[in-house]
Write an enzyme that holds these catalytic residues in place. Sequence first.
Site, PDB file in Angstrom:
ATOM      1  N   ASP A 122      -1.716  -1.303  -3.791  1.00  0.00           N
ATOM      2  CA  ASP A 122      -2.112  -0.593  -5.014  1.00  0.00           C
ATOM      3  C   ASP A 122      -1.052  -0.736  -6.113  1.00  0.00           C
ATOM      4  OD1 ASP A 122      -0.137   1.287  -4.092  1.00  0.00           O
ATOM      5  OD2 ASP A 122      -1.680   2.097  -2.752  1.00  0.00           O
TER       6      ASP A 122
ATOM      7  N   ASP B 263      -9.353 -16.461 -15.884  1.00  0.00           N
ATOM      8  CA  ASP B 263      -9.974 -17.026 -14.693  1.00  0.00           C
ATOM      9  C   ASP B 263     -11.071 -18.034 -15.042  1.00  0.00           C
ATOM     10  OD1 ASP B 263     -10.445 -16.675 -11.692  1.00  0.00           O
ATOM     11  OD2 ASP B 263     -12.448 -16.312 -12.496  1.00  0.00           O
TER      12      ASP B 263
ATOM     13  N   ASP C 220       0.858  -1.189   0.000  1.00  0.00           N
ATOM     14  CA  ASP C 220       0.000   0.000   0.000  1.00  0.00           C
ATOM     15  C   ASP C 220       0.893   1.236   0.000  1.00  0.00           C
ATOM     16  OD1 ASP C 220      -1.949   1.911   0.456  1.00  0.00           O
ATOM     17  OD2 ASP C 220      -2.003   1.538   2.622  1.00  0.00           O
TER      18      ASP C 220
ATOM     19  N   ASP D 196      -4.222   3.657   2.839  1.00  0.00           N
ATOM     20  CA  ASP D 196      -5.614   3.238   3.054  1.00  0.00           C
ATOM     21  C   ASP D 196      -5.713   1.752   3.449  1.00  0.00           C
ATOM     22  OD1 ASP D 196      -5.061   1.942   0.699  1.00  0.00           O
ATOM     23  OD2 ASP D 196      -6.699   2.832  -0.472  1.00  0.00           O
TER      24      ASP D 196
ATOM     25  N   HIS E 103      -3.163 -17.486  -4.961  1.00  0.00           N
ATOM     26  CA  HIS E 103      -4.005 -16.787  -3.993  1.00  0.00           C
ATOM     27  C   HIS E 103      -5.203 -17.622  -3.544  1.00  0.00           C
ATOM     28  CE1 HIS E 103      -5.921 -16.491  -7.807  1.00  0.00           C
ATOM     29  NE2 HIS E 103      -7.016 -16.019  -7.245  1.00  0.00           N
ATOM     30  N   ASP E 104      -5.327 -18.833  -4.072  1.00  0.00           N
ATOM     31  CA  ASP E 104      -6.472 -19.684  -3.711  1.00  0.00           C
ATOM     32  C   ASP E 104      -6.061 -20.874  -2.853  1.00  0.00           C
ATOM     33  OD1 ASP E 104      -8.443 -18.240  -5.039  1.00  0.00           O
ATOM     34  OD2 ASP E 104      -8.078 -19.241  -6.943  1.00  0.00           O
TER      35      ASP E 104
ATOM     36  N   ASN F  50      -0.678   4.538  -0.204  1.00  0.00           N
ATOM     37  CA  ASN F  50      -1.398   5.765   0.184  1.00  0.00           C
ATOM     38  C   ASN F  50      -2.057   5.668   1.560  1.00  0.00           C
ATOM     39  OD1 ASN F  50      -3.413   4.023  -0.413  1.00  0.00           O
ATOM     40  ND2 ASN F  50      -4.430   5.290  -1.961  1.00  0.00           N
TER      41      ASN F  50
ATOM     42  N   ASP G 208      -5.502 -10.351 -15.197  1.00  0.00           N
ATOM     43  CA  ASP G 208      -6.349 -11.487 -14.847  1.00  0.00           C
ATOM     44  C   ASP G 208      -7.739 -11.212 -15.410  1.00  0.00           C
ATOM     45  OD1 ASP G 208      -7.527 -13.674 -13.555  1.00  0.00           O
ATOM     46  OD2 ASP G 208      -6.285 -13.381 -11.782  1.00  0.00           O
TER      47      ASP G 208
ATOM     48  N   GLU H 263      -6.896 -20.824 -16.290  1.00  0.00           N
ATOM     49  CA  GLU H 263      -7.111 -21.576 -15.045  1.00  0.00           C
ATOM     50  C   GLU H 263      -8.022 -22.723 -15.425  1.00  0.00           C
ATOM     51  OE1 GLU H 263      -8.745 -20.890 -10.534  1.00  0.00           O
ATOM     52  OE2 GLU H 263      -9.831 -20.039 -12.207  1.00  0.00           O
TER      53      GLU H 263
HETATM   54  C1  NOJ Z   1     -10.752 -18.451  -9.510  1.00  0.00           C
HETATM   55  C2  NOJ Z   1      -9.995 -17.369  -8.803  1.00  0.00           C
HETATM   56  O1  NOJ Z   1      -8.645 -17.724  -8.737  1.00  0.00           O
HETATM   57  C3  NOJ Z   1     -10.655 -17.207  -7.460  1.00  0.00           C
HETATM   58  O2  NOJ Z   1      -9.896 -16.399  -6.594  1.00  0.00           O
HETATM   59  C4  NOJ Z   1     -12.032 -16.639  -7.692  1.00  0.00           C
HETATM   60  O3  NOJ Z   1     -12.718 -16.556  -6.471  1.00  0.00           O
HETATM   61  C5  NOJ Z   1     -12.851 -17.548  -8.639  1.00  0.00           C
HETATM   62  N1  NOJ Z   1     -12.091 -17.972  -9.772  1.00  0.00           N
HETATM   63  C6  NOJ Z   1     -14.060 -16.816  -9.146  1.00  0.00           C
HETATM   64  O4  NOJ Z   1     -13.686 -15.832 -10.069  1.00  0.00           O
END
Ligand code: NOJ
Length: 550
Positions: free
Chosen positions: A29, A200, A21, A25, A321-322, A23, A98, A250
């Site tokens: 960013d 995605d 970050d 908040d 990130h999942d 700024n 993405d 993905e």
């Molecule tokens: C896959 C993404 O990686 C995930 O983070 C997202 O919640 C779902 N697709 C829905 O877009």
Amino acid sequence: MEKKWWHKTVGYQIYPKSFQDTNGDGIGDLKGVIRHLDKIEKLGANVIWLCPVFASPMVDNGYDISDYMDIDPSFGTMEDMKELIAEAKKRGIRILMDLVVNHSSDRHAWFQAALQDPFGKYGKYYVFREGKDGKEPNNWRSIFGGSAWEKVPGYDNLYYLHIFTKEQPDLNWENPELREEIYEMILKWMDLGLGGFRLDAISHLKKNYQYTNLPPDGPDEYNMAFEYFNNVDGLADILCEMKDALTIGEYDHMGPEDVEDVIGENGSFSSVFDFCHTLDNVRNPKWGNTVALFDDYRDQLFAAQKIVDGRGMLCNFLENHDKPRSIDRFLMPEDQNLYSEKMLPVTNFFLPGIVFLYQGQEIGMRDDPKQSIQGFVDKPTFAIYDRLIAEGKTDAEALEQINCESREHSRTPMQWDASAEAGFTTGTPWFPVNKNYTELNYEAEEKDPDSLLWFYRKMVAVRRREDLEETFLYGTLIPEYETVSGVLAYRRKDEKNNVLILTTSLADGITLPFTDTIEEVLLNNYDTCEAGEETIRLQPYQCLVLKVKE
Ligand code: NOJ
């Protein structure tokens, strides 16, 4: 295989909300990404996958886009985006955005217009259906829990489809008009100098609209009807229209029969993130020990390579990130140490394919278990919690499972230094920083040449070394010691080089038969390499990358 620039991809994935970050908040960013570009260059990455930064109400942290041609103000402006592309380019780094086109946000102008007139032009951009017998059109369960259908406000018996949250209505890819709009948007972004896109949820674009109810597979009476909305026949026909852009899809579970269509010479994508080998977690009672999981992981990695068989490039990764953090996912607590942490990424980094690292992986960031369910913020986490409770789990049991599986572990802010909030923000972070940051942070590792960070840099440098790169990209893959438990090893070979990659997950190490002649130790997480005339001793959790005689 015809050579392409992107074969050389060493990617670095950024979850902008949690990166830096600038700024105050509390939200990361684009300027924050620009600030750290030198570090990404130093790591050796040449592509950045930026998780969504488009305008969004942020129900799913940007995976719900309300305007595909605008940047969300919480991340910055279009000017910042252009600056990022330009600054990255100066450092030899290309940016992938993405692209979330399985669904839009319910706040998107198209969906708002569709709600006004579900039977008009924009209604056809989405999937509206009549209910049956006073219920939803069928009993598909959304991937994020609950019905995959939501009632259209103002109508008695009309629903729209959302295979993720109800704020993420699915787009209707059967409609050529919608497809055209999306292709146009893609071209506009490409004109801005992007390297391409991560696409995605792309294996969900095509649905099998047989509206029969399926046998319930849970107490909620719904069915996780994956075969009806994942990798459905005809998907490739839709996707082919996109193939001019550089794309990484993905893609859940690419089968042997899909390879050609998906990543072959004329396939829909450059590469795919497939999840076969990343689904599991050592803390799942099914495993309970590191070696058992590693053996299975090895078999899956080699099986996936066998399926592809040189017809295309897989994307090798451990984190995103999942998923929870890889150290906690692959290694039982008693097996976690600097040796095993260095060994882990070597397991797949030299396999055929392109590679991706995720922010924080290079410093060994860890899961951040919560004391209560209230510590989480992601909508789907709460849906999982509700399902577990409905299945009869106690609050403590549900929390334990979520602490083990939650994707939110990978979303804690990046730990830059030991100052307040790990240097991520001067304000209050949108999601708490993992408390281990005073010890585990980028700055501390930068100062220590024996750290994981330095090891990652060495690993990337080996892969990108001019005289070796072609071998890692196009050389033959030969699995080695395949039946030895606790050993994951393979050879990469072409007319120029013969490189042996050895890793062990064994706490006591192992002695293996060995007949190669070592020319150069390219990478080692120990100071010594104990190779004899006929054997090689792998020390506890050792990894070795050896250039051996042809
Ligand atoms: C896959 C993404 O990686 C995930 O983070 C997202 O919640 C779902 N697709 C829905 O877009």
